[in-house]
Every structure is written in structure tokens, then in C-alpha cells.
Write a protein that holds these residues in place. Structure first.
Motif, short mmCIF file in Angstrom:
data_model
loop_
_atom_site.label_atom_id
_atom_site.label_comp_id
_atom_site.label_asym_id
_atom_site.label_seq_id
_atom_site.Cartn_x
_atom_site.Cartn_y
_atom_site.Cartn_z
N GLN A 74 0.81 -1.21 0.00
CA GLN A 74 0.00 0.00 0.00
C GLN A 74 0.85 1.27 0.00
OE1 GLN A 74 -3.29 -0.02 -0.45
NE2 GLN A 74 -3.12 -2.26 -0.62
N ASP A 91 1.27 -3.91 -5.74
CA ASP A 91 -0.09 -3.47 -5.39
C ASP A 91 -0.63 -2.45 -6.39
OD1 ASP A 91 0.00 -5.10 -3.16
OD2 ASP A 91 0.77 -3.51 -1.87
N GLY A 92 0.24 -1.65 -6.96
CA GLY A 92 -0.21 -0.62 -7.89
C GLY A 92 0.94 -0.14 -8.75
N SER A 110 -2.69 2.76 -11.99
CA SER A 110 -3.50 1.55 -12.09
C SER A 110 -3.24 0.69 -10.85
CB SER A 110 -3.16 0.77 -13.37
OG SER A 110 -1.80 0.41 -13.38
N GLY A 111 -4.21 -0.15 -10.54
CA GLY A 111 -4.08 -1.01 -9.37
C GLY A 111 -4.91 -0.48 -8.21
N GLY A 112 -5.11 -1.32 -7.23
CA GLY A 112 -5.93 -0.93 -6.08
C GLY A 112 -5.12 -0.24 -5.00
N ILE A 113 -4.63 0.95 -5.29
CA ILE A 113 -3.82 1.69 -4.34
C ILE A 113 -4.15 3.17 -4.46
CG2 ILE A 113 -1.88 1.93 -5.94
CD1 ILE A 113 -0.01 1.77 -3.54
#
Length: 288
Positions: A74, A91-92, A110-113
Motif C-alpha cells: 500500500q 499493489d499498484g 493503475s491497481g488498487g492503491i
């Protein structure tokens, strides 16, 4: 009228961070490209061939270079230019495109961060340093190529084609010492067990089937003990049943001979079979 230029990129090998590699390859291809020279006199446009005039380069004022940043845990850890394995566990990803004048052309996340302001500013400062280094390398390579062309030589990709140096996962050749190979071979032979003097002869079990050595006997089609017992019991029961059937046939024959008379046998009407003739059913005519 304008020139329409199309740039196609084909991926031959991928070890991560393909966006940065594609941006460098694309901008270098555009800088290296030469278009035919053109002259305009009134409404008359003349396009010259390479034999008539030397082709001219494109007017490229800025070189936008992409720099990728991978984040782990994160955003706790930051990594520049991730490899393919690192991209699998990140993660991103944050991609910043910038020119040497520190002008940001695009930012892609991009990515979940979720990134904070300080993280983006830190990445932009790193991008400015990397873009300056990459731009300088590109300009030096283009200058060397132009210099080699003026001298009639080849540089870079054109120089590597005749020598077949463009290969994937190429390793440098290493010298192998073969002076003591005979001594090592003799030492191995002396320590090894002597070969067997008995030669195996083929064994013919059935016509058309041979076997070299003893090996394991072929048990294809053999019955186990339990199956053999069942087969013997079935044969015994079959013989007894056949004997009983033969006995019953003899008894039936003797009884028929005893009851045999010269009187005719009359059949009643009820015993006659009823014959029914089926007629084809007429289908109704189709009406429109």
C-alpha cells in the motif's frame, strides 16, 4: 496536404516494464525516421525520390519519456522500472511521461492503491532525473548513427544484422580445456565395472513374439486362481445341465411315442389367428 505517419510496435520479448521500453523505442523510431523531401510552388506539389534528394527528418521538438513506479504494501515501498516478476506481486503502478524540460505529458495510475500528494511529487522528481539521462542517451545514439552514415558505415541495429548479433538470451562463448580429457576418460574406465561377457539371446515364447533376456513372463490373458475355480465350477454345472436336458428330451420323446395315435387334430375357430389389413390413412389436403 499532410504526411500521415503510422508507428507499429511488435513485442518480441517481455521481462517487465514494457511501457517504458515502448516509449523509448517509439520516440527513437520517430527521430530516426526520414520522409521524402517536398517542394511546393503555388498549387503544384513535388515529392522527390531518395535518389533526387536526401530524405529529411521529422520536426520533433520534445521527447516524452515514460517512467514506471511499482508500489508494494500500500505504498510503503517504491520501486522504479519493475521486472516481470515484480509486476506480478505489486499493489499498484504509476506511469509518468515527461520531457527533458520537466513538463509532464501524462500520468496514469493503475491497481488498487491510493497515492498521496507527497508520493506523486517524489515520483515526479525521480522522473525528471531519469528522463534527462534517457534523453541524453538517445541523442548520443542518434548522433553516432548520423556520423556513421556520413562516413559510409553502419551503426546500432544496422550494424548488428550482418553479424547475427540480435539474439535472445545470448551467452558469451567460453573456452573449454580439453588437454586432460583422455586421462580423465581412462581413469573413469579403470574404475568402472568390467562389461558382462554373457550376451543375451532372444527367447521365442510364441510365433511372432520374442524377448531378449529373461525379464517378466507375459501374463496376458491368464486367469487368477479364483477365476479358474469359477470357470471349473461353471463347466461342471454346464455338464450337469446338459445331461439333465438330454434326459428330459429322452423322456419327452418316449411320452410322445406313447400318446401318438392316428386320429386327426381339429383346430377350433378360436385358435385361428385373426388377420387385420391396415389401410393407409388419408391425410387432409392442405389449403392456403
Amino acid at each position: 496536404q499532410v504526411w500521415q505517419i503510422r508507428l507499429d510496435m511488435h513485442l518480441l520479448n517481455h521481462d517487465g516494464n514494457i511501457i517504458d521500453a515502448a516509449s523509448v523505442a517509439g520516440i527513437v523510431a520517430l527521430c530516426h525516421f526520414r520522409r521524402p523531401d517536398v517542394s511546393v510552388q503555388g498549387e503544384e506539389v513535388t515529392v522527390y525520390t531518395p535518389e533526387e534528394r536526401d530524405p529529411v527528418p521529422l520536426s520533433i521538438h520534445h521527447m516524452p519519456i515514460c517512467v514506471s513506479f511499482a508500489f508494494f504494501q500500500q505504498g510503503t515501498y517504491l520501486l522504479v522500472d519493475p521486472s516481470e516478476r515484480e509486476e506480478r506481486v505489486m499493489d499498484g503502478l504509476l506511469v509518468i511521461a515527461m520531457n527533458k524540460h520537466q513538463e509532464i505529458c501524462t500520468i496514469d495510475s493503475s491497481g488498487g492503491i491510493v497515492l498521496v500528494k507527497n508520493q506523486v511529487l517524489r515520483c515526479s522528481k525521480i522522473t525528471a532525473v531519469k528522463v534527462a539521462e534517457i534523453t541524453e542517451l538517445i541523442q548520443k545514439a542518434l548522433e553516432n548513427d548520423q556520423k556513421a552514415r556520413k562516413e559510409g558505415g553502419k551503426f546500432g541495429f544496422a550494424e548488428s544484422i550482418p553479424n547475427q548479433k540480435i539474439t535472445a538470451f545470448k551467452m558469451e562463448s567460453a573456452a573449454v580445456d580439453t588437454n586432460s580429457v583422455e586421462e580423465q576418460a581412462e581413469e573413469i574406465i579403470t574404475k568402472a565395472d568390467p562389461p558382462s561377457e554373457v550376451f543375451a539371446n532372444p527367447v521365442l515364447y510364441t510365433p511372432g513374439t520374442a524377448q531378449i533376456g529373461e525379464g517378466i513372463e507375459n501374463s496376458w490373458g491368464d486367469l487368477e486362481e479364483s477365476e479358474r475355480e469359477e470357470a471349473v465350477e461353471e463347466e461342471g454345472e454346464g455338464d450337469a445341465t446338459a445331461f439333465e436336458c438330454q434326459k428330459m428330451e429322452i423322456e419327452d420323446t418316449s411320452m410322445m411315442e406313447e400318446n401318438k395315435t392316428d386320429e386327426p387334430i381339429l383346430l377350433s375357430d378360436s385358435e385361428e389367428e385373426e388377420v387385420v389389413i391396415l389401410q393407409p390413412q388419408e391425410l387432409p389436403k392442405k389449403t392456403r
